[in-house]
Design an enzyme around this catalytic site. Structure first.
Site, PDB file in Angstrom:
ATOM      1  N   CYS A   7      42.873  36.997  52.304  1.00  0.00           N
ATOM      2  CA  CYS A   7      42.967  36.147  54.158  1.00  0.00           C
ATOM      3  C   CYS A   7      42.014  34.423  53.946  1.00  0.00           C
ATOM      4  CB  CYS A   7      41.419  36.905  54.334  1.00  0.00           C
ATOM      5  SG  CYS A   7      42.811  38.702  55.904  1.00  0.00           S
ATOM      6  N   ASN A  87      52.033  47.211  44.712  1.00  0.00           N
ATOM      7  CA  ASN A  87      51.913  48.103  43.812  1.00  0.00           C
ATOM      8  C   ASN A  87      50.794  48.826  45.364  1.00  0.00           C
ATOM      9  OD1 ASN A  87      52.073  47.509  41.922  1.00  0.00           O
ATOM     10  ND2 ASN A  87      50.441  46.271  41.341  1.00  0.00           N
ATOM     11  N   HIS A 100      50.816  42.898  49.839  1.00  0.00           N
ATOM     12  CA  HIS A 100      51.537  41.323  49.589  1.00  0.00           C
ATOM     13  C   HIS A 100      52.622  41.947  48.203  1.00  0.00           C
ATOM     14  CE1 HIS A 100      47.783  42.997  46.342  1.00  0.00           C
ATOM     15  NE2 HIS A 100      48.900  42.600  45.463  1.00  0.00           N
ATOM     16  N   HIS A 102      54.886  40.923  44.725  1.00  0.00           N
ATOM     17  CA  HIS A 102      54.481  40.291  43.917  1.00  0.00           C
ATOM     18  C   HIS A 102      56.752  39.935  43.291  1.00  0.00           C
ATOM     19  CE1 HIS A 102      51.060  41.204  41.257  1.00  0.00           C
ATOM     20  NE2 HIS A 102      50.807  42.321  42.722  1.00  0.00           N
TER      21      HIS A 102
HETATM   22  P1  5GP Z   1      47.632  43.577  42.835  1.00  0.00           P
HETATM   23  O1  5GP Z   1      47.279  44.088  41.088  1.00  0.00           O
HETATM   24  O2  5GP Z   1      47.214  44.166  43.676  1.00  0.00           O
HETATM   25  O3  5GP Z   1      48.652  44.321  43.206  1.00  0.00           O
HETATM   26  O4  5GP Z   1      48.316  41.977  42.590  1.00  0.00           O
HETATM   27  C1  5GP Z   1      46.674  41.181  42.739  1.00  0.00           C
HETATM   28  C2  5GP Z   1      47.561  39.831  41.954  1.00  0.00           C
HETATM   29  O5  5GP Z   1      46.821  38.806  42.780  1.00  0.00           O
HETATM   30  C3  5GP Z   1      47.023  40.001  40.678  1.00  0.00           C
HETATM   31  O6  5GP Z   1      48.809  40.029  40.285  1.00  0.00           O
HETATM   32  C4  5GP Z   1      46.389  38.561  40.210  1.00  0.00           C
HETATM   33  O7  5GP Z   1      46.122  37.853  39.635  1.00  0.00           O
HETATM   34  C5  5GP Z   1      46.221  37.688  41.944  1.00  0.00           C
HETATM   35  N1  5GP Z   1      45.262  37.384  42.563  1.00  0.00           N
HETATM   36  C6  5GP Z   1      44.022  37.518  42.356  1.00  0.00           C
HETATM   37  N2  5GP Z   1      43.347  37.099  42.809  1.00  0.00           N
HETATM   38  C7  5GP Z   1      44.236  35.434  43.086  1.00  0.00           C
HETATM   39  C8  5GP Z   1      43.475  34.372  43.555  1.00  0.00           C
HETATM   40  O8  5GP Z   1      42.696  34.472  43.634  1.00  0.00           O
HETATM   41  N3  5GP Z   1      44.570  33.587  43.630  1.00  0.00           N
HETATM   42  C9  5GP Z   1      45.770  33.371  43.433  1.00  0.00           C
HETATM   43  N4  5GP Z   1      46.429  32.993  43.856  1.00  0.00           N
HETATM   44  N5  5GP Z   1      46.067  34.667  42.699  1.00  0.00           N
HETATM   45  C10 5GP Z   1      44.976  35.879  42.887  1.00  0.00           C
HETATM   46 ZN    ZN Z   2      43.494  40.204  53.700  1.00  0.00          ZN
END
Ligand code: 5GP
Ligand code: ZN
Length: 114
Positions: A7, A87, A100, A102
């Site tokens: 956010c 995820n 989100h 990927h």
């Molecule tokens: P998850 O592990 O929840 O599937 O993916 C979260 C993703 O967000 C991770 O791949 C992590 O590298 C990315 N991420 C976390 N914090 C930030 C941020 O502040 N900026 C960006 N660009 N990516 C982030």
């Molecule tokens: Zn949010």
């Protein structure tokens, strides 16, 4: 959702490398890229995870998938191939509780994931 990282990225309180933005969706480079192309696409609305998608908010999910195809084309992986991952929850390793997707590409990706 003032404590949500994504956010805050939507609000531009945290910088990100944006590749696509419209009224409902933001896409930006993952800060810790796992492949030559690693983009995150999020609804601007705070939806915590896939578990919170329902008939009322699912229109943005369809829109996200059309944006993904456009981004894949723009970043040159549409024809070489790419993977879309969300995820959901702790066993999947979800670390940011704002839905989100990927988009990973630019190299051969192993399957199944660990
Ligand atoms: P998850 O592990 O929840 O599937 O993916 C979260 C993703 O967000 C991770 O791949 C992590 O590298 C990315 N991420 C976390 N914090 C930030 C941020 O502040 N900026 C960006 N660009 N990516 C982030
Ligand atoms: Zn949010």
């Amino acid at each position: 959702m003032e404590n949500c990282i994504f956010c805050r990225i939507v609000e531009k309180q945290i910088p990100s490398k944006i590749v696509y933005e419209d009224e409902n969706v933001l896409a930006f480079h993952d800060i810790d890229s796992k492949a030559p192309v690693h983009i995150l696409i999020i609804p601007k609305e705070h939806i915590p995870s896939l578990n919170d998608v329902n008939q009322q908010n699912s229109q943005v999910i369809a829109h996200i998938f059309s944006v993904i195809v456009q981004i894949a084309e723009n970043l040159g992986v549409k024809d070489s191939g790419y993977r879309v991952v969300t995820n959901c929850g702790s066993d999947a390793g979800q670390s940011v509780n704002h839905l989100h997707f990927h988009v990973l590409g630019g190299r051969s990706l192993t399957w199944p994931p660990g």
